[in-house]
Design a protein around this motif. Structure first.
Motif, short mmCIF file in Angstrom:
data_model
loop_
_atom_site.label_atom_id
_atom_site.label_comp_id
_atom_site.label_asym_id
_atom_site.label_seq_id
_atom_site.Cartn_x
_atom_site.Cartn_y
_atom_site.Cartn_z
N ARG A 96 -82.09 25.59 -162.15
CA ARG A 96 -80.83 26.19 -162.61
C ARG A 96 -81.08 27.32 -163.61
O ARG A 96 -80.40 28.35 -163.58
CB ARG A 96 -79.94 25.12 -163.25
CG ARG A 96 -79.38 24.15 -162.25
CD ARG A 96 -78.25 23.32 -162.82
NE ARG A 96 -77.80 22.32 -161.86
CZ ARG A 96 -76.65 21.67 -161.94
NH1 ARG A 96 -75.84 21.89 -162.96
NH2 ARG A 96 -76.32 20.78 -161.02
N ALA A 132 -76.93 15.22 -153.06
CA ALA A 132 -75.76 15.67 -153.82
C ALA A 132 -76.17 16.68 -154.89
O ALA A 132 -75.50 17.70 -155.10
CB ALA A 132 -75.04 14.48 -154.45
N LEU A 133 -77.28 16.39 -155.58
CA LEU A 133 -77.81 17.32 -156.57
C LEU A 133 -78.20 18.64 -155.92
O LEU A 133 -77.92 19.73 -156.44
CB LEU A 133 -79.01 16.70 -157.27
CG LEU A 133 -79.77 17.59 -158.27
CD1 LEU A 133 -78.89 17.98 -159.44
CD2 LEU A 133 -81.05 16.88 -158.75
N GLU A 136 -75.15 20.75 -155.20
CA GLU A 136 -74.65 21.37 -156.44
C GLU A 136 -75.46 22.62 -156.78
O GLU A 136 -74.90 23.68 -157.10
CB GLU A 136 -74.75 20.37 -157.61
CG GLU A 136 -73.73 19.26 -157.63
CD GLU A 136 -73.96 18.35 -158.83
OE1 GLU A 136 -74.53 18.82 -159.84
OE2 GLU A 136 -73.59 17.17 -158.75
N ASN A 137 -76.77 22.49 -156.73
CA ASN A 137 -77.63 23.61 -157.11
C ASN A 137 -77.60 24.73 -156.09
O ASN A 137 -77.66 25.92 -156.45
CB ASN A 137 -79.06 23.12 -157.32
CG ASN A 137 -79.23 22.38 -158.64
OD1 ASN A 137 -78.53 22.67 -159.60
ND2 ASN A 137 -80.15 21.43 -158.69
N VAL A 139 -75.04 25.51 -154.24
CA VAL A 139 -73.76 26.21 -154.43
C VAL A 139 -73.90 27.24 -155.55
O VAL A 139 -73.44 28.39 -155.43
CB VAL A 139 -72.64 25.20 -154.73
CG1 VAL A 139 -71.40 25.89 -155.28
CG2 VAL A 139 -72.28 24.43 -153.44
N THR A 184 -68.84 26.53 -150.42
CA THR A 184 -68.58 27.77 -151.16
C THR A 184 -67.54 28.66 -150.50
O THR A 184 -66.86 29.43 -151.18
CB THR A 184 -69.85 28.61 -151.31
OG1 THR A 184 -70.29 29.04 -150.01
CG2 THR A 184 -70.96 27.82 -151.99
#
Length: 273
Positions: A96, A132-133, A136-137, A139, A184
């Motif tokens: 991130r 799931a992680l 998130e990343n 996206v 997205t």
């Protein structure tokens, strides 16, 4: 069609490695190439010093080559890691932290393709939690890519060399790209079709090309076995690239192979001038 009709870009993380990083862009230019691509060049530093970024930017600009592709931070590569974005804890935090740095560097050089390596499964961690992680990343990465007019690449690796990575088939990688696009609404997630990795998995390459050429944002090649230059193995790479072009792909083809004991321009003796 043929090799002479392709737009080749040289991966400076696997070729010209006999030279320091900052000398490789000029070496690629001297060998006749106008484009280069890179894994994240600082495996220990998702956020390197500004001076390091500036030095690499100048080396690419001074060589007169174009940066056509860049990996986000992916851990130790080459090495045991296969990406960081699905790995809980420090690694995904490093990913991130790297997103805007990598996108900014790419944008400064007009690079419009960013590759996000998924990462390995971690013992004792629920795969669903890792996925799931990862979403998130990815996206976040897709939005960063969109801000600079770039595509986000999702690559399938091979299970022999990456036994802990879940993305070891073309359908698995495309499914992740589809999930990112659905999350997205940007439509900028694309498949990175690496013919070496897919062949190592035993996939039907003509069928993969027919099915996924329209979803493909970048192509990379090496021969198999050995991951050497075209002609060192048994893959009909010229025919496969011809099929990809006829299917509508007109983008760059990354040379991501090992040159063995050959150095400099010797690594490209297979390529007609």
């Amino acid at each position: 069609m043929g090799f002479t009709d392709q737009r080749f870009t040289v991966n400076l993380s696997i070729l010209f490695t006999e030279l320091p990083l900052l000398q490789r862009p000029a070496a690629a230019a001297a060998a006749g190439f106008g484009a280069v691509e890179l894994w994240w060049p600082w495996p220990d530093a998702p956020v390197p010093e500004r001076s390091e970024l500036d030095a690499l930017r100048r080396a690419i600009e001074d060589a007169g080559v174009r940066l056509t592709g860049l990996n986000f931070y992916a851990g130790q590569l080459p090495g045991p890691d296969r990406g960081a974005l699905s790995v809980p804890g420090a690694e995904s935090e490093k990913f991130r932290a790297n997103i805007d740095v990598a996108a900014g560097f790419a944008h400064s050089l007009g690079c419009t393709a960013l590759n996000a390596l998924y990462g390995n499964r971690v013992e004792g961690v629920d795969p669903a939690a890792q996925d799931a992680l990862a979403l998130e990343n990815l996206v976040l990465a897709a939005h960063a890519a969109d801000r600079i007019g770039a595509v986000l690449l999702i690559e399938a690796l091979n299970k022999a060399e990456s036994p802990l990575c879940p993305l070891v088939s073309a359908p698995a990688a495309v499914e992740v790209a589809d999930r990112v696009d659905a999350a997205t609404g940007l439509g900028n997630a694309r498949f990175l079709m690496d013919l070496y990795h897919l062949s190592m998995n035993g996939e039907d390459l003509p069928a993969v090309i027919e099915r996924y050429a329209a979803r493909t944002g970048h192509v990379q090649i090496a021969d198999n076995p050995g991951r050497g230059a075209p002609g060192t193995g048994s893959l009909p790479l010229e025919d496969l690239l011809d099929q990809i072009a006829k299917a509508g792909y007109d983008g760059w083809v990354g040379l991501e192979y090992k040159s063995g004991d050959r150095t400099g321009a010797e690594s490209f003796g297979w390529l007609p001038r």
